[in-house]
Design an enzyme around this catalytic site. Structure first.
Site, short mmCIF file in Angstrom:
data_model
loop_
_atom_site.label_atom_id
_atom_site.label_comp_id
_atom_site.label_asym_id
_atom_site.label_seq_id
_atom_site.Cartn_x
_atom_site.Cartn_y
_atom_site.Cartn_z
CD GLU A 21 -2.34 -1.38 2.52
OE1 GLU A 21 -1.79 -1.20 3.51
OE2 GLU A 21 -3.17 -2.37 2.64
CE1 TYR A 77 7.60 0.67 -3.85
CE2 TYR A 77 5.64 2.04 -3.42
CZ TYR A 77 6.73 1.32 -2.87
OH TYR A 77 7.08 1.50 -1.64
#
Length: 164
Positions: free
Chosen positions: A120, A132
């Site tokens: 998250e 990411y």
């Protein structure tokens, strides 16, 4: 204000080791976590996370000078893994350290036959989102007002996943 991305000295990969995190390093990891996050984790919380049988956690350690400059705390359960917390000392950010830690955790997860790695991230953390997505993570969901910010409105979290 200087842009760290353009002024950071390249890191010599021979000066950085990726090591399994151990409870003996919990104080150092907690100190770095506290520099990066509010509230930071205390050493007991870090040690408990590392000692958990499902833990897959690493530190990034410089050889010269000898110091921890990053950590990733993950968990493996069945065929899934998740990143609980990851951080790099501000003065060492944007030098590929987080990428190396993520790749190390992904290797450990693959060896454990993990199929998917989750994390998250705050939707306003553009640098982390760039990292990411550059590694192949995709958004699979979200959490409303997940991250609390002192004196500021809560921030949504994006749930990202990487197929291994």
């Amino acid at each position: 204000m200087t842009d760290m991305a353009t002024t950071a000295t390249p890191l010599d990969p021979r000066n950085l080791s990726l090591l399994w995190a151990s409870p003996e390093r919990a104080e150092e990891i907690a100190a770095l976590h506290g520099r990066l996050f509010s509230p930071g984790w205390n050493a007991e919380s870090v040690a408990a996370s590392i000692e958990d049988p499902t833990s897959a956690s690493f530190i990034a350690q410089l050889r010269d000078p000898m110091q921890i400059v990053g950590f990733v705390i993950g968990r493996i359960a069945a065929d899934e893994a998740e990143i609980i917390s990851i951080g790099v000392a501000p003065e060492w950010q944007r030098r590929g350290i987080a990428k190396r830690m993520l790749e190390g955790l992904a290797r450990a997860a693959r060896r454990s036959e993990v199929k998917r790695l989750f994390l998250e991230v705050a939707v306003d953390n553009e640098a982390a989102l760039e990292l990411y997505t550059g590694l192949g993570f995709v958004c699979v969901g979200g959490r409303k007002a997940y991250y609390e910010r002192a004196g500021k409105p809560n921030v949504d979290a994006a749930i990202l996943a990487l197929d291994l």
